[in-house]
Design an enzyme around this catalytic site. Structure first.
Site, mmCIF file in Angstrom:
data_model
loop_
_atom_site.group_PDB
_atom_site.id
_atom_site.type_symbol
_atom_site.label_atom_id
_atom_site.label_comp_id
_atom_site.label_asym_id
_atom_site.label_seq_id
_atom_site.Cartn_x
_atom_site.Cartn_y
_atom_site.Cartn_z
ATOM 1 N N SER A 158 34.327 42.002 36.901
ATOM 2 C CA SER A 158 35.661 41.517 36.571
ATOM 3 C C SER A 158 35.552 40.326 35.612
ATOM 4 O O SER A 158 34.950 40.435 34.550
ATOM 5 C CB SER A 158 36.421 41.171 37.849
ATOM 6 O OG SER A 158 37.791 41.002 37.600
ATOM 7 N N GLU A 193 41.532 50.951 39.356
ATOM 8 C CA GLU A 193 41.345 49.500 39.331
ATOM 9 C C GLU A 193 42.605 48.755 39.767
ATOM 10 O O GLU A 193 42.571 47.860 40.617
ATOM 11 C CB GLU A 193 40.967 49.044 37.914
ATOM 12 C CG GLU A 193 39.665 49.578 37.367
ATOM 13 C CD GLU A 193 38.476 48.697 37.684
ATOM 14 O OE1 GLU A 193 38.631 47.753 38.484
ATOM 15 O OE2 GLU A 193 37.385 48.963 37.144
ATOM 16 N N HIS A 197 39.761 48.180 42.301
ATOM 17 C CA HIS A 197 38.967 47.078 41.774
ATOM 18 C C HIS A 197 38.200 46.404 42.913
ATOM 19 O O HIS A 197 38.749 46.178 43.983
ATOM 20 C CB HIS A 197 39.934 46.090 41.122
ATOM 21 C CG HIS A 197 39.313 45.017 40.297
ATOM 22 N ND1 HIS A 197 38.579 45.264 39.164
ATOM 23 C CD2 HIS A 197 39.355 43.660 40.428
ATOM 24 C CE1 HIS A 197 38.194 44.125 38.623
ATOM 25 N NE2 HIS A 197 38.649 43.131 39.382
#
Length: 524
Positions: A208, A330, A429
């Site tokens: 990320s 995600e 995610h």
């Protein structure tokens, strides 16, 4: 005076001083090792400075404070929390795990945590380097760096001290998080041999926001030759990083929220007051249908000259070996449990699509997403759009560009869905993290990982963990316990799908690639 180290305590001798760690389950571990001076007082919102060192033997057996950040008592409904007290500005430290502090010159893996630029810590148990070090015979380093307002606030081009000018530090710089990470990378280069590591075989990995950091580092002239390979896990390369003039609007808003008028007044505030104002900046900068990012990297022309997604396309960085991947859903991480979004109608989602693709193309784009997910609600269409915009499409653009220039990447998509909340999170995610680290025992606090079938979970974790180790050691993720994984090249676009059955597929994300290439080009 520090006690004399015993035979059950590993000791290393560095230029900064002597360091005493501990043996933990057969590994030599050194915690809270300072790599830069504490950024207090006048060093707040200044580039990282060298640590002055210490006399005697420094104890490195306990974690140090994490970077100041917001903290939710009881955690959050997806991760269960992403940073725990104590917090302190004296946070520029790193942890090292090694099979032995010898002269074996093992490959080195540096981990940079994510957290939306506002949360996280290199000392979180979930990010322990233990599994990679033990299973891969690697030296693993995890770092803390400034986040939130202390790392990402852009003070403006007029900020600077006499000390900055005397040392040649540009006044106009920002991105203090990046100066921290450069300092940590240099520290690893200069010191890791004492821990049994090879300074000429450094892999930097991040997830990320940490993947954005990893790419930014790789593209810096200061890091030329220091990084051999990178692992980019779910980089949100679709974020638009502002230029200084645009960022100063956020800076002004933050000053107002903190109740001060000047940077000098802001510098005098205790850090909890800065973190308190961050919540207000979330509210000021949030937009419906977009991932909230109150703080962002700034393309300041001093510390960062271009978007990190461009960093691996040319120059010395083009030759760095790259693995990049994303999860299938995600955006479900931040939106699947959002009641306002769940109630969104087709018209509102179509209007959001129009902001990217234009009003004329928006209905067709909506229909394309609807076809790709039979029975999709408007909220599903929106989450798939955000996933593509922020993560999948820009990762594919990077893979396409590198393949076209003769520097292909290893691409993957993580597809195994979470069982939490009746499956609403999907392959969200962050879900790939415990699989890559193979440390589910450190994720029991996270609802995201609850309910996964142990046999499927552990089998996939073995496959992914071994692939990450192989890549860190050799630049090639292949190992005997998985299908052949070929690089992403123009003719095949091979992408590894990590699911209950691991499969290498050609052009796995072709629908996304075509939609976000041809339709956007037509709109522009």
């Amino acid at each position: 005076m520090a006690p004399t180290p015993g035979p059950d305590q590993p000791v290393v001798h560095l230029a900064a001083g002597r360091l005493r760690g501990a043996f933990e389950d057969g590994l030599a571990v050194f915690r809270a090792v300072p790599y830069a001076a504490p950024p207090f007082g006048e060093l707040r919102w200044r580039p990282a400075r060298p640590h002055p060192g210490w006399s005697g033997t420094r104890d490195a057996t306990a974690d140090g404070p994490s970077a100041p950040q917001m903290h939710l008592e009881g955690g959050d409904p997806v991760l269960g929390g992403h940073g725990s007290p104590p917090f302190d500005e004296d946070c520029l430290t790193l942890n090292v795990w090694t099979p032995a502090a010898d002269d074996a010159r093992r490959p080195v893996l540096i981990w940079i945590h994510g957290g939306g630029f506002v949360s996280g810590s290199g000392s979180l148990p979930a990010y322990s380097g233990e599994t990679f070090s033990r299973d891969g015979d690697l030296v693993v380093v995890s770092i803390n760096y400034r986040i939130g307002p202390l790392g990402y606030l852009y003070p403006g081009p007029e900020d600077g001290t006499a000390a900055d000018v005397a040392e040649g530090t540009p006044r106009a710089g920002g991105n203090y998080w990046l100066t921290d990470q450069v300092a940590a990378l240099r520290w690893v280069r200069e010191n890791i041999a004492a821990f049994g590591g090879d300074p000429d075989s450094i892999t930097v990995a991040g997830q990320s926001g940490g993947a954005v950091s990893t790419a930014a580092l790789a593209g810096l002239s200061e890091a030329r030759g220091l990084i051999r390979r990178v692992i980019l896990m779910s980089p949100p390369f679709g974020l638009d990083f502002p230029a200084p003039d645009a960022y100063l609007e956020r800076t002004a808003a933050f000053l107002e929220l903190a109740g001060v008028k000047t940077l000098a007044e802001l510098r005098a505030l205790p850090w909890p007051a800065l973190i308190g104002a961050t919540g207000g900046l979330f509210a000021r900068t949030s937009r419906w249908g977009y991932w909230p990012t109150p703080f962002l990297p700034v393309i300041d022309g001093v510390t960062l000259h271009r978007h990190p997604a461009e960093a691996l396309l040319d120059g010395a960085a083009a030759g760095i070996e790259v693995m990049i991947g994303w999860t299938r859903e995600e955006a479900n991480f931040g939106f699947a449990l959002n009641e306002d979004l769940a109630a969104a109608g087709r018209d509102r989602v179509t209007d959001r699509i129009a902001e990217t693709f234009g009003a004329e193309a928006a209905p067709g784009v909506y229909a394309a997403y609807e076809r790709a997910r039979p029975g999709a609600r408007p909220a599903d269409v929106l989450m798939d759009l955000i996933t593509d915009e922020l993560f999948r499409a820009p990762a594919l653009r990077l893979a396409e560009a590198r393949a076209g220039s003769g520097h292909p990447v290893w691409a993957y998509q993580f597809d195994l869905p979470s069982a939490a909340y009746d499956g609403r999170l999907g392959a969200a995610h962050c879900l790939e993290l415990p699989f890559a680290f193979a440390n589910f025992d450190q994720w029991t606090h996270a609802p995201l990982t609850a309910g996964l079938a142990p046999a499927v979970r552990d089998g996939l974790a073995h496959t992914m963990h071994a692939a990450w180790i192989a890549f860190a050691r050799t630049g090639d993720p292949n190992h005997p316990d998985m299908p052949t994984w070929n690089p992403y090249e123009k003719g095949t676009r091979t992408t590894m799908r990590f699911d209950s059955v691991v499969t290498a597929l050609d052009d796995l994300a072709g629908d996304t690639r075509r939609l976000h290439t041809t339709t956007l080009q037509h709109h522009e």
